[in-house]
Motif scaffolding. Sequence first.
Motif, mmCIF file in Angstrom:
data_model
loop_
_atom_site.group_PDB
_atom_site.id
_atom_site.type_symbol
_atom_site.label_atom_id
_atom_site.label_comp_id
_atom_site.label_asym_id
_atom_site.label_seq_id
_atom_site.Cartn_x
_atom_site.Cartn_y
_atom_site.Cartn_z
ATOM 1 N N ASN A 31 0.830 -1.315 -0.007
ATOM 2 C CA ASN A 31 0.010 -0.048 -0.006
ATOM 3 C C ASN A 31 0.720 1.221 -0.023
ATOM 4 N N CYS A 32 0.407 2.244 -0.574
ATOM 5 C CA CYS A 32 0.948 3.608 -0.887
ATOM 6 C C CYS A 32 0.237 4.550 -0.251
ATOM 7 N N SER A 33 0.444 5.685 0.727
ATOM 8 C CA SER A 33 -0.512 6.858 0.849
ATOM 9 C C SER A 33 0.539 7.975 0.405
ATOM 10 N N TYR A 34 -0.298 8.897 0.240
ATOM 11 C CA TYR A 34 0.343 10.254 -0.416
ATOM 12 C C TYR A 34 -0.581 11.494 0.308
ATOM 13 N N LYS A 35 -0.091 12.773 -0.066
ATOM 14 C CA LYS A 35 -0.728 13.731 0.830
ATOM 15 C C LYS A 35 -1.484 14.798 0.037
ATOM 16 N N THR A 36 -0.937 14.915 -1.287
ATOM 17 C CA THR A 36 -1.541 16.026 -2.110
ATOM 18 C C THR A 36 -2.071 15.597 -3.296
ATOM 19 N N SER A 37 -2.674 16.547 -4.130
ATOM 20 C CA SER A 37 -3.346 16.262 -5.208
ATOM 21 C C SER A 37 -2.327 15.685 -6.348
ATOM 22 N N ILE A 38 -2.866 14.850 -7.251
ATOM 23 C CA ILE A 38 -1.742 14.298 -7.892
ATOM 24 C C ILE A 38 -2.430 14.053 -9.425
ATOM 25 N N ASN A 39 -1.411 14.088 -10.450
ATOM 26 C CA ASN A 39 -1.914 13.622 -11.771
ATOM 27 C C ASN A 39 -1.866 12.284 -12.166
ATOM 28 N N ASN A 40 -0.693 11.563 -11.421
ATOM 29 C CA ASN A 40 -0.772 10.104 -11.623
ATOM 30 C C ASN A 40 0.059 9.482 -10.640
ATOM 31 N N LEU A 41 -0.118 8.319 -10.402
ATOM 32 C CA LEU A 41 0.913 7.566 -9.445
ATOM 33 C C LEU A 41 1.393 6.350 -10.090
ATOM 34 N N GLN A 42 2.927 6.191 -9.789
ATOM 35 C CA GLN A 42 3.746 5.155 -10.722
ATOM 36 C C GLN A 42 4.122 4.143 -9.384
ATOM 37 N N TRP A 43 4.283 2.923 -10.061
ATOM 38 C CA TRP A 43 5.016 1.914 -9.116
ATOM 39 C C TRP A 43 6.336 1.536 -9.873
ATOM 40 N N TYR A 44 7.235 1.318 -9.013
ATOM 41 C CA TYR A 44 8.588 0.824 -9.611
ATOM 42 C C TYR A 44 9.008 -0.232 -8.626
ATOM 43 N N ARG A 45 9.904 -0.934 -9.262
ATOM 44 C CA ARG A 45 10.576 -2.237 -8.808
ATOM 45 C C ARG A 45 12.060 -1.955 -8.735
ATOM 46 N N GLN A 46 13.015 -2.152 -7.611
ATOM 47 C CA GLN A 46 14.437 -2.216 -7.580
ATOM 48 C C GLN A 46 14.717 -3.442 -6.991
ATOM 49 N N ASN A 47 15.424 -4.016 -7.799
ATOM 50 C CA ASN A 47 16.354 -5.291 -7.303
ATOM 51 C C ASN A 47 17.423 -4.687 -6.675
#
Lengths: 113, 112
Positions: A22-38
Amino acid sequence: SQQGEEDPQALSIQEGENATMNCSYKTSINNLQWYRQNSGRGLVHLILIRSNEREKHSGRLRVTLDTSKKSSSLLITASRAADTASYFCATDERSSNTGKLIFGQGTTLQVKP
Amino acid sequence: DVKVTQSSRYLVKRTGEKVFLECVQDMDHENMFWYRQDPGLGLRLIYFSYDVKMKEKGDIPEGYSVSREKKERFSLILESASTNQTSMYLCASSLGDWTAQFFGPGTRLTVL
């Protein structure tokens, strides 16, 4: 500045199980992205969901976005050992047009074979 | 596929040295970014650029400068390296605003 916060910080599951982050954020956004890091590598973009979308799928990934709660979730179904990595959400700032992203602290996922 | 390359995977420098980290992308992206990543602090934006010769400070620009003379290349400069600049440095590029960022493999810098 806003900051995405992932929950949980760490997750350990068996291969074949589903993993939810899960991810929470604080202000209005245009989009949200998910990334992976090995471990020790750069980040890899997984999926982008726009603020007017509620759900998006990509292979075994399912992302939901609830702008009223300012939260998102990433579901990885039928996990594999190769899914072991850290996962980050990133948001832009609707009031900004710079293309900057704010990254959360990440969830470390371990998938045991 | 977009490719973002960074000049070194590992780098060891001494305190006070001038350090150059180079990043090159091959997809004609407008935006380029430099981050540092530290345990417990996540990714923090140092500088970014949305056009050639343009640069904007990120959240932690102190002790760093950047150069973007060509669209494909974005350099991070540590004028006088200090031990607290030991970190993983990540470069990224994106086509435009609010689009996916593509990251290089990272440079792990150690300042002794």
